[in-house]
Design a protein around this motif. Structure first.
Motif, PDB file in Angstrom:
ATOM      1  N   MET A   1       0.913  -1.457  -0.223  1.00 45.38           N
ATOM      2  CA  MET A   1      -0.041   0.269   0.170  1.00 45.38           C
ATOM      3  C   MET A   1       0.673   1.584   0.370  1.00 45.38           C
ATOM      4  O   MET A   1       0.593   2.013  -0.904  1.00 45.38           O
ATOM      5  CB  MET A   1      -0.917   0.123   0.949  1.00 45.38           C
ATOM      6  N   SER A   2       2.544   0.907   0.484  1.00 45.69           N
ATOM      7  CA  SER A   2       2.787   2.274   0.749  1.00 45.69           C
ATOM      8  C   SER A   2       3.549   2.962  -0.924  1.00 45.69           C
ATOM      9  O   SER A   2       3.498   3.786  -0.900  1.00 45.69           O
ATOM     10  CB  SER A   2       3.917   2.252   1.721  1.00 45.69           C
ATOM     11  N   ASP A   3       3.220   1.479  -1.339  1.00 40.39           N
ATOM     12  CA  ASP A   3       4.068   1.804  -2.933  1.00 40.39           C
ATOM     13  C   ASP A   3       3.437   2.034  -3.488  1.00 40.39           C
ATOM     14  O   ASP A   3       4.198   3.132  -4.327  1.00 40.39           O
ATOM     15  CB  ASP A   3       5.102  -0.304  -3.139  1.00 40.39           C
ATOM     16  N   GLU A   4       2.027   2.194  -3.363  1.00 36.92           N
ATOM     17  CA  GLU A   4       1.238   2.619  -4.065  1.00 36.92           C
ATOM     18  C   GLU A   4       0.612   4.744  -3.756  1.00 36.92           C
ATOM     19  O   GLU A   4       0.637   5.257  -5.043  1.00 36.92           O
ATOM     20  CB  GLU A   4      -0.063   2.433  -3.947  1.00 36.92           C
ATOM     21  N   SER A   5       1.274   4.252  -2.110  1.00 33.84           N
ATOM     22  CA  SER A   5       0.955   5.816  -2.324  1.00 33.84           C
ATOM     23  C   SER A   5       1.924   7.090  -2.729  1.00 33.84           C
ATOM     24  O   SER A   5       2.330   8.217  -2.889  1.00 33.84           O
ATOM     25  CB  SER A   5       0.446   6.217  -0.755  1.00 33.84           C
ATOM     26  N   GLY A   6       3.642   5.996  -2.757  1.00 30.16           N
ATOM     27  CA  GLY A   6       4.423   6.477  -2.793  1.00 30.16           C
ATOM     28  C   GLY A   6       4.415   7.213  -4.420  1.00 30.16           C
ATOM     29  O   GLY A   6       4.750   7.904  -4.193  1.00 30.16           O
ATOM     30  N   GLN A   7       3.842   5.893  -4.696  1.00 26.80           N
ATOM     31  CA  GLN A   7       3.706   6.091  -6.728  1.00 26.80           C
ATOM     32  C   GLN A   7       2.756   7.753  -6.568  1.00 26.80           C
ATOM     33  O   GLN A   7       2.749   8.072  -7.442  1.00 26.80           O
ATOM     34  CB  GLN A   7       2.778   4.837  -7.188  1.00 26.80           C
ATOM     35  N   GLU A   8       1.406   7.715  -5.902  1.00 28.08           N
ATOM     36  CA  GLU A   8       1.133   8.089  -6.400  1.00 28.08           C
ATOM     37  C   GLU A   8       1.117  10.200  -5.864  1.00 28.08           C
ATOM     38  O   GLU A   8       0.802  10.885  -6.757  1.00 28.08           O
ATOM     39  CB  GLU A   8      -0.410   8.097  -4.945  1.00 28.08           C
ATOM     40  N   ASN A   9       2.642  10.516  -5.250  1.00 27.85           N
ATOM     41  CA  ASN A   9       3.210  11.040  -4.490  1.00 27.85           C
ATOM     42  C   ASN A   9       3.992  11.842  -5.461  1.00 27.85           C
ATOM     43  O   ASN A   9       3.632  13.140  -5.939  1.00 27.85           O
ATOM     44  CB  ASN A   9       3.824  11.076  -3.168  1.00 27.85           C
ATOM     45  N   ARG A  10       4.599  10.521  -6.148  1.00 26.92           N
ATOM     46  CA  ARG A  10       5.151  10.783  -7.124  1.00 26.92           C
ATOM     47  C   ARG A  10       5.172  11.562  -8.984  1.00 26.92           C
ATOM     48  O   ARG A  10       5.261  12.329  -8.863  1.00 26.92           O
ATOM     49  CB  ARG A  10       6.147  10.055  -7.374  1.00 26.92           C
ATOM     50  N   THR A  11       3.794  11.187  -8.775  1.00 29.35           N
ATOM     51  CA  THR A  11       2.601  11.259  -9.932  1.00 29.35           C
ATOM     52  C   THR A  11       2.631  12.847  -9.875  1.00 29.35           C
ATOM     53  O   THR A  11       2.396  13.177 -10.358  1.00 29.35           O
ATOM     54  CB  THR A  11       1.608  10.268 -10.533  1.00 29.35           C
ATOM     55  N   LEU A  12       2.057  12.699  -8.238  1.00 28.30           N
ATOM     56  CA  LEU A  12       1.686  14.524  -8.069  1.00 28.30           C
ATOM     57  C   LEU A  12       2.446  15.262  -8.364  1.00 28.30           C
ATOM     58  O   LEU A  12       1.706  16.955  -8.737  1.00 28.30           O
ATOM     59  CB  LEU A  12       0.632  14.243  -6.563  1.00 28.30           C
ATOM     60  N   GLU A  13       3.429  14.871  -7.839  1.00 27.00           N
ATOM     61  CA  GLU A  13       4.818  16.223  -7.544  1.00 27.00           C
ATOM     62  C   GLU A  13       4.280  16.365  -9.252  1.00 27.00           C
ATOM     63  O   GLU A  13       5.819  17.452  -9.799  1.00 27.00           O
ATOM     64  CB  GLU A  13       5.959  15.521  -7.383  1.00 27.00           C
ATOM     65  N   VAL A  14       4.909  15.612 -10.142  1.00 23.84           N
ATOM     66  CA  VAL A  14       5.513  15.584 -11.565  1.00 23.84           C
ATOM     67  C   VAL A  14       4.017  16.475 -12.602  1.00 23.84           C
ATOM     68  O   VAL A  14       4.343  16.619 -13.391  1.00 23.84           O
ATOM     69  CB  VAL A  14       5.655  14.273 -12.373  1.00 23.84           C
ATOM     70  N   LYS A  15       3.111  16.147 -11.912  1.00 25.73           N
ATOM     71  CA  LYS A  15       1.802  17.222 -12.495  1.00 25.73           C
ATOM     72  C   LYS A  15       2.163  18.260 -12.037  1.00 25.73           C
ATOM     73  O   LYS A  15       2.061  19.856 -12.704  1.00 25.73           O
ATOM     74  CB  LYS A  15       0.467  16.294 -12.579  1.00 25.73           C
TER      75      LYS A  15
END
Length: 111
Positions: A1-15
């Motif tokens: 689950m933490s991998d998913e939230s970490g990926q979401e955070n990176r995606t959000l930062e890129v956006k």
């Protein structure tokens, strides 16, 4: 689950970074265009534009010149005065008693 939230955070930062980069680029293009436009304008041209706004003939019916607006306002004011003068005091009192804007103003000032 933490991998998913970490990926979401990176995606959000890129956006967010992409939006900021696009915004910065747009602002630069607009500022350059504005600077070029101001550099090309002469004081004589700017004064002529101002005079046209004040006294010149209106080329846009939605934006009359200042003098045309004053004339239109004066004409409407004179018509309103003549209409009020033609009314009897009873008609005038009756019409203002039934006018909702007058009563709304009175109610607000009473509160």
């Amino acid at each position: 689950m933490s991998d998913e939230s970490g990926q979401e955070n990176r995606t959000l930062e890129v956006k967010i970074r992409l939006r900021a980069d696009i915004s910065e680029g747009y602002a630069m293009v607009k500022s350059l265009a504005l600077a070029e436009g101001l550099a090309a304008a002469t004081p004589e041209q700017l004064m002529a534009e101002q005079l046209d706004d004040v006294a010149g003939p209106s080329t846009n019916p939605r934006k009359p010149s200042y003098i045309e607006r004053v004339k239109n306002t004066r004409s409407r004011l004179r018509q309103a005065i003549e209409q009020i003068r033609s009314m009897s005091p009873e008609e005038l009192a009756a019409s203002s008693a039934s006018d909702s804007t007058d009563s709304a103003i009175t109610e607000e000032s009473d509160a």
